[in-house]
Design a protein around this motif. Structure first.
Motif, PDB file in Angstrom:
ATOM      1  N   LYS A 142       0.831  -1.199   0.000  1.00  0.00           N
ATOM      2  CA  LYS A 142       0.000   0.000   0.000  1.00  0.00           C
ATOM      3  C   LYS A 142       0.873   1.258   0.000  1.00  0.00           C
ATOM      4  O   LYS A 142       0.366   2.353   0.130  1.00  0.00           O
ATOM      5  CB  LYS A 142      -0.912  -0.015   1.231  1.00  0.00           C
ATOM      6  CG  LYS A 142      -1.941  -1.133   1.195  1.00  0.00           C
ATOM      7  CD  LYS A 142      -3.308  -0.550   0.963  1.00  0.00           C
ATOM      8  CE  LYS A 142      -4.422  -1.539   0.651  1.00  0.00           C
ATOM      9  NZ  LYS A 142      -4.225  -2.937   0.758  1.00  0.00           N
ATOM     10  N   ASP A 143       2.172   1.104  -0.095  1.00  0.00           N
ATOM     11  CA  ASP A 143       3.066   2.257  -0.020  1.00  0.00           C
ATOM     12  C   ASP A 143       3.118   3.071  -1.303  1.00  0.00           C
ATOM     13  O   ASP A 143       3.489   4.234  -1.291  1.00  0.00           O
ATOM     14  CB  ASP A 143       4.485   1.820   0.361  1.00  0.00           C
ATOM     15  CG  ASP A 143       4.596   1.507   1.851  1.00  0.00           C
ATOM     16  OD1 ASP A 143       3.796   2.065   2.623  1.00  0.00           O
ATOM     17  OD2 ASP A 143       5.468   0.721   2.225  1.00  0.00           O
ATOM     18  N   MET A 144       2.804   2.459  -2.424  1.00  0.00           N
ATOM     19  CA  MET A 144       2.792   3.192  -3.690  1.00  0.00           C
ATOM     20  C   MET A 144       1.414   3.814  -3.851  1.00  0.00           C
ATOM     21  O   MET A 144       0.407   3.122  -3.907  1.00  0.00           O
ATOM     22  CB  MET A 144       3.110   2.215  -4.828  1.00  0.00           C
ATOM     23  CG  MET A 144       2.845   2.757  -6.224  1.00  0.00           C
ATOM     24  SD  MET A 144       3.972   4.055  -6.752  1.00  0.00           S
ATOM     25  CE  MET A 144       3.298   4.364  -8.382  1.00  0.00           C
ATOM     26  N   PRO A 145       1.366   5.146  -3.884  1.00  0.00           N
ATOM     27  CA  PRO A 145       0.049   5.792  -3.988  1.00  0.00           C
ATOM     28  C   PRO A 145      -0.682   5.385  -5.268  1.00  0.00           C
ATOM     29  O   PRO A 145      -0.061   5.051  -6.263  1.00  0.00           O
ATOM     30  CB  PRO A 145       0.391   7.283  -4.013  1.00  0.00           C
ATOM     31  CG  PRO A 145       1.771   7.393  -3.449  1.00  0.00           C
ATOM     32  CD  PRO A 145       2.464   6.114  -3.823  1.00  0.00           C
ATOM     33  N   VAL A 146      -2.012   5.432  -5.219  1.00  0.00           N
ATOM     34  CA  VAL A 146      -2.830   5.117  -6.385  1.00  0.00           C
ATOM     35  C   VAL A 146      -3.024   6.406  -7.191  1.00  0.00           C
ATOM     36  O   VAL A 146      -3.929   7.188  -6.938  1.00  0.00           O
ATOM     37  CB  VAL A 146      -4.185   4.517  -5.951  1.00  0.00           C
ATOM     38  CG1 VAL A 146      -5.058   4.191  -7.160  1.00  0.00           C
ATOM     39  CG2 VAL A 146      -3.955   3.260  -5.126  1.00  0.00           C
ATOM     40  N   TRP A 147      -2.140   6.626  -8.157  1.00  0.00           N
ATOM     41  CA  TRP A 147      -2.117   7.906  -8.861  1.00  0.00           C
ATOM     42  C   TRP A 147      -3.295   8.101  -9.795  1.00  0.00           C
ATOM     43  O   TRP A 147      -3.716   9.230 -10.044  1.00  0.00           O
ATOM     44  CB  TRP A 147      -0.791   8.063  -9.618  1.00  0.00           C
ATOM     45  CG  TRP A 147       0.332   8.178  -8.641  1.00  0.00           C
ATOM     46  CD1 TRP A 147       1.175   7.176  -8.251  1.00  0.00           C
ATOM     47  CD2 TRP A 147       0.686   9.332  -7.864  1.00  0.00           C
ATOM     48  NE1 TRP A 147       2.027   7.639  -7.281  1.00  0.00           N
ATOM     49  CE2 TRP A 147       1.755   8.948  -7.031  1.00  0.00           C
ATOM     50  CE3 TRP A 147       0.186  10.634  -7.799  1.00  0.00           C
ATOM     51  CZ2 TRP A 147       2.349   9.835  -6.139  1.00  0.00           C
ATOM     52  CZ3 TRP A 147       0.770  11.508  -6.914  1.00  0.00           C
ATOM     53  CH2 TRP A 147       1.837  11.112  -6.089  1.00  0.00           C
ATOM     54  N   GLY A 148      -3.817   6.987 -10.318  1.00  0.00           N
ATOM     55  CA  GLY A 148      -4.975   7.121 -11.204  1.00  0.00           C
ATOM     56  C   GLY A 148      -6.078   7.894 -10.492  1.00  0.00           C
ATOM     57  O   GLY A 148      -6.663   8.835 -11.024  1.00  0.00           O
ATOM     58  N   HIS A 149      -6.303   7.524  -9.244  1.00  0.00           N
ATOM     59  CA  HIS A 149      -7.346   8.164  -8.447  1.00  0.00           C
ATOM     60  C   HIS A 149      -6.986   9.630  -8.150  1.00  0.00           C
ATOM     61  O   HIS A 149      -7.809  10.531  -8.291  1.00  0.00           O
ATOM     62  CB  HIS A 149      -7.532   7.377  -7.153  1.00  0.00           C
ATOM     63  CG  HIS A 149      -8.493   8.012  -6.208  1.00  0.00           C
ATOM     64  ND1 HIS A 149      -9.839   8.084  -6.471  1.00  0.00           N
ATOM     65  CD2 HIS A 149      -8.292   8.644  -5.025  1.00  0.00           C
ATOM     66  CE1 HIS A 149     -10.427   8.723  -5.472  1.00  0.00           C
ATOM     67  NE2 HIS A 149      -9.506   9.076  -4.585  1.00  0.00           N
ATOM     68  N   LEU A 150      -5.730   9.863  -7.753  1.00  0.00           N
ATOM     69  CA  LEU A 150      -5.320  11.236  -7.412  1.00  0.00           C
ATOM     70  C   LEU A 150      -5.384  12.151  -8.638  1.00  0.00           C
ATOM     71  O   LEU A 150      -5.817  13.297  -8.553  1.00  0.00           O
ATOM     72  CB  LEU A 150      -3.901  11.232  -6.828  1.00  0.00           C
ATOM     73  CG  LEU A 150      -3.758  10.531  -5.465  1.00  0.00           C
ATOM     74  CD1 LEU A 150      -2.293  10.345  -5.096  1.00  0.00           C
ATOM     75  CD2 LEU A 150      -4.454  11.347  -4.375  1.00  0.00           C
ATOM     76  N   PHE A 151      -4.952  11.625  -9.793  1.00  0.00           N
ATOM     77  CA  PHE A 151      -4.989  12.446 -11.016  1.00  0.00           C
ATOM     78  C   PHE A 151      -6.428  12.749 -11.439  1.00  0.00           C
ATOM     79  O   PHE A 151      -6.717  13.816 -11.946  1.00  0.00           O
ATOM     80  CB  PHE A 151      -4.247  11.749 -12.156  1.00  0.00           C
ATOM     81  CG  PHE A 151      -2.753  11.709 -11.947  1.00  0.00           C
ATOM     82  CD1 PHE A 151      -2.114  12.651 -11.161  1.00  0.00           C
ATOM     83  CD2 PHE A 151      -1.980  10.725 -12.557  1.00  0.00           C
ATOM     84  CE1 PHE A 151      -0.739  12.617 -10.966  1.00  0.00           C
ATOM     85  CE2 PHE A 151      -0.601  10.678 -12.364  1.00  0.00           C
ATOM     86  CZ  PHE A 151       0.019  11.626 -11.571  1.00  0.00           C
ATOM     87  N   ARG A 152      -7.322  11.782 -11.193  1.00  0.00           N
ATOM     88  CA  ARG A 152      -8.729  12.002 -11.529  1.00  0.00           C
ATOM     89  C   ARG A 152      -9.258  13.143 -10.661  1.00  0.00           C
ATOM     90  O   ARG A 152     -10.012  13.998 -11.132  1.00  0.00           O
ATOM     91  CB  ARG A 152      -9.507  10.704 -11.259  1.00  0.00           C
ATOM     92  CG  ARG A 152     -10.665  10.497 -12.211  1.00  0.00           C
ATOM     93  CD  ARG A 152     -11.059   9.024 -12.253  1.00  0.00           C
ATOM     94  NE  ARG A 152     -10.163   8.237 -13.081  1.00  0.00           N
ATOM     95  CZ  ARG A 152      -9.590   7.096 -12.707  1.00  0.00           C
ATOM     96  NH1 ARG A 152      -9.812   6.589 -11.518  1.00  0.00           N
ATOM     97  NH2 ARG A 152      -8.780   6.457 -13.523  1.00  0.00           N
TER      98      ARG A 152
END
Ligand code: HEC
Length: 145
Positions: A108-118
């Motif tokens: 879980k340490d790698m942020p979920v960028w798809g969500h953040l960019f959305r």
């Protein structure tokens, strides 16, 4: 402006902080800070703003926040070498977006960028795609020869 501040605080990204008590050794912890706005057209600007804190400016995985993570950030300069000399663009894209198949194997340490960019793209999926594509291209330039 208050409304703007609240929106900024909702857009969090992992950052690095050192907290030290009087008698304690300095402890490293991850602090969430507002996500900076960046140009979707610049893979480099996004990389420096969002990724270097963990993966390092050079991509080798030694950013200032790395020590505070349970899983060490991947060395992004070795992706081609570890993939028979062929840059694994699709895999890189999935890792950035945080697609389920990849997330199941990761931490879980790698942020979920798809969500953040959305979140920062106001729901414009084409801008999310552009951000991911430009990050994929920028990381390609970091590959060890
Ligand atoms: C909070 C720290 C953190 C930040 C910020 C971060 N990453 Fe990661 N990243 C990781 C960790 C930890 C891994 C190791 C994979 C795992 O087990 O989750 C990883 C894995 C990856 C991988 C998979 C590499 C492989 O070997 O398959 C890619 C690609 C990647 N990150 C790209 C990025 C990009 C692009 C950004 C910025 C948009 C970014 N990362 C920001 C922590 C971070």
């Amino acid at each position: 402006m208050l409304v703007r501040r609240i929106i900024q605080v909702l857009m969090v990204v992992a950052a690095f902080a050192v907290t030290s008590g009087a008698q304690e050794q300095p402890k490293k912890s991850i602090q969430h800070v507002p996500m900076k706005g960046t140009s979707a057209a610049s893979g480099k600007e996004m990389y420096i703003s969002y990724c270097a804190v963990c993966h390092g400016t050079d991509g080798k995985g030694n950013g200032p926040a790395a020590e505070a993570l349970k899983t060490p950030p991947s060395d992004l300069t070795m992706l081609s070498k570890n993939s028979d000399g062929k840059y694994p663009a699709l895999k890189v894209g999935s890792a950035i977006r945080g697609d389920a198949a990849v997330a199941a194997h990761g931490s879980k340490d790698m942020p979920v960028w798809g969500h953040l960019f959305r979140t920062i793209s106001g729901g414009h999926e084409s801008q999310v795609d552009q951000r991911v594509a430009n990050l994929i291209s920028y990381i390609k330039t970091l590959q060890a020869q």
